[in-house]
Design a protein around this motif. Structure first.
Motif, short mmCIF file in Angstrom:
data_model
loop_
_atom_site.label_atom_id
_atom_site.label_comp_id
_atom_site.label_asym_id
_atom_site.label_seq_id
_atom_site.Cartn_x
_atom_site.Cartn_y
_atom_site.Cartn_z
N LEU A 1 69.87 22.12 98.08
CA LEU A 1 68.77 22.54 97.20
C LEU A 1 67.61 22.27 98.11
N TYR A 2 67.10 22.88 97.58
CA TYR A 2 64.96 22.89 97.98
C TYR A 2 64.78 21.90 97.19
N PRO A 3 63.42 22.02 97.38
CA PRO A 3 63.53 20.36 98.92
C PRO A 3 64.02 19.19 98.57
N SER A 4 65.15 19.28 98.25
CA SER A 4 65.54 17.55 98.41
C SER A 4 67.07 17.68 100.29
N ASN A 5 67.38 19.28 99.87
CA ASN A 5 68.49 18.91 101.48
C ASN A 5 69.65 19.05 100.87
N VAL A 6 69.99 18.06 99.58
CA VAL A 6 71.39 17.62 99.24
C VAL A 6 72.17 19.25 99.30
#
Ligand code: FES
Length: 325
Positions: free
Chosen positions: A9-14
């Motif tokens: 996921l962007y922007p969380s980078n999860v």
């Protein structure tokens, strides 16, 4: 054996894993990652996300490598990078199925039922105001927003518009006090985000239910943000509660504008479409956070016109009612 793919996921980078058999949303929810969603039926548009890389089969069966998809009905076809919001604040709220009993049923107008449900003494349903549950009764399942804050009741209140041919509507008309039911929840990502900005709540019909829960909770917590409530109904008789008016008299930061859409000789207040009343009152919406609940048409029209009047797209939160017979 099914292959699974990495979704970032962007922007969380999860990151999480998704197979080609589970939707991007269900795979995330199964791993306690709450992506933005509401109806889960490809109808409300709340779960829209942007594919930044990789490929996804979208709601129409098309393969998308660059563009928007609905995560509730799209499937990863490779490792994927997605621009999508997720909410860590919802991770601790487990979706559970629990028994409940009818504690009261009040017909506030001909076709609107206020139903309150209570739980066994040892059970408490944890949710954020604005979220919804699925009510399960005699094999029928329907989604309803919770209409009260946890601060004011240990049970839950639902505002239910009964449809003439609705399956659950028929069952509820014959239902009695203490009837045992079940509910599944909490669900959805409609809740008030922390910020200082003024809040504008837009409700159409029984879309007032989650607005009531959210405002009730804000007031119970002593939040001092300015709160504007616009509630649209077909006529004055169908404005089924005066609680928003009472809030506006008791709390200086609450401003309430009821709006009726039909000719009504008994009404001398605002008339027309509820979102048009907002547009007429605020030439610049850039400072607001908007929470809208009602029909998909109302929400679509409000979002487009509010953005044209300065609202930042990321500050429009919505929950569309998708009716099911
Ligand atoms: S369209 Fe996907 S949650 Fe409504």
């Amino acid at each position: 054996m099914s292959v699974d793919f990495l979704v970032e996921l962007y922007p969380s980078n999860v990151q999480y894993r998704a197979t080609a058999e589970h939707t991007l949303l269900d795979a995330a929810l199964g791993q306690k990652l709450c992506l933005q969603h509401s109806c889960k039926k490809s109808q409300c548009g709340v779960c829209v996300a942007e594919v930044l890389s990789g490929s996804v089969k979208n709601e129409h069966g098309e393969v998308v490598c660059d563009g928007r998809v609905l995560t509730c009905s799209s499937y990863a076809q490779s490792d994927v990078r997605l621009k999508a919001e997720y909410y860590p604040q919802l991770a601790h709220l487990e979706c559970v199925t629990v028994p409940c009993k009818v504690a009261s049923q009040t017909w506030v107008v001909d076709d609107i039922l206020l139903l309150t449900l209570r739980f066994p003494p040892t059970l408490k349903l944890h949710y954020l105001p604005g979220q919804y549950i699925d009510l399960l009764y005699q094999g029928v399942r329907r989604s309803y927003s919770i209409a009260n804050a946890q601060e004011v009741s240990s049970g839950i209140e639902l505002h239910i518009r009964l449809l003439p041919d609705g399956e659950l509507s028929q069952l509820l008309r014959a239902c009695e006090l203490n009837q045992l039911m079940r509910l599944e929840g909490p669900k959805g990502t409609f809740f008030v985000r922390e910020a200082e900005n003024p809040l504008l709540f837009l409700a159409g019909g029984t879309g007032f239910a989650p607005v009531k829960a959210m405002v009730e909770s804000l007031l119970a917590q002593g939040v001092s943000r300015e709160i504007y409530i616009y509630w649209g109904m077909p006529n004055s008789r169908s404005l089924y509660t005066d609680i928003a008016e009472r809030w506006s008299l008791e709390h200086p930061q609450v401003h309430y504008v009821p709006v009726v859409s039909q000719d009504d000789p008994l009404w001398d207040g605002r008339s027309g479409f509820v979102h048009d009343a907002v547009l007429a009152d605020f030439a610049d919406l850039s400072d607001f956070h908007v929470y809208a609940c009602g029909s998909p048409l109302m929400i679509e029209a409000a979002k487009a016109t509010f953005m044209a009047q300065g609202l930042y797209e990321g500050h429009f939160y919505s929950d569309a009612f998708v009716s099911t017979l």
